[in-house]
Design a protein around this motif. Structure first.
Motif: not given
Length: 142
Positions: A96, A99, A138, A140
């Motif tokens: 990753s 985020r 990533t 949410a």
């Protein structure tokens, strides 16, 4: 009787806002015969408030060497990288790169909305989320 202008070239360029590089302009627009300095001045003036972004522009050149600029919104991947403060993953799907919060996703989607093929913000958010996932980011839950 005035002669109608005929479009001879239409070229899309990805340039730094407020500071277009003459070498990039010369490579792409040199064959059109348009005044490169005037194109640079017009582009820099139009994008001065977006410095730090990459702003695509469509340059339409007519047969009399006049030109017209149509600005687009920055690429989605650029906006996502800017929101994260970094870059995408070297190995998307395996590692990753960060985020993206729902608020950041909404902000990027709102900025990209004029250039997307939808007028619905929820659909635009899904489009941006897909780009983020392909970059290894990533997303949410929305």
């Amino acid at each position: 009787m005035a002669r109608a202008k005929k479009q001879t070239h239409q070229i899309t360029l990805h340039l730094e806002a407020g500071n277009a590089a003459m070498t990039d302009l010369g490579k792409m627009l040199g064959q059109t015969g348009v005044n490169l300095v005037e194109v640079k001045r017009s582009y820099d003036r139009a994008t001065a408030d977006q410095r730090g972004d990459v702003v695509p522009v469509v340059v339409t050149v007519a047969d009399d060497r006049s030109f017209e600029l149509r600005l687009k919104t920055p690429p989605t991947s650029h906006l996502i990288r800017k929101a994260l403060g970094g870059k995408g993953s070297d190995r998307p799907g395996h590692s990753s790169a960060g985020r993206l919060s729902a608020a950041q996703l909404r902000a990027v989607a709102q900025r990209k909305l004029p250039d997307l093929n939808t007028t619905d913000l929820a659909v635009a958010m899904r489009i941006v989320a897909g780009t983020a996932r392909s970059m290894g980011v990533t997303v949410a839950d929305q």
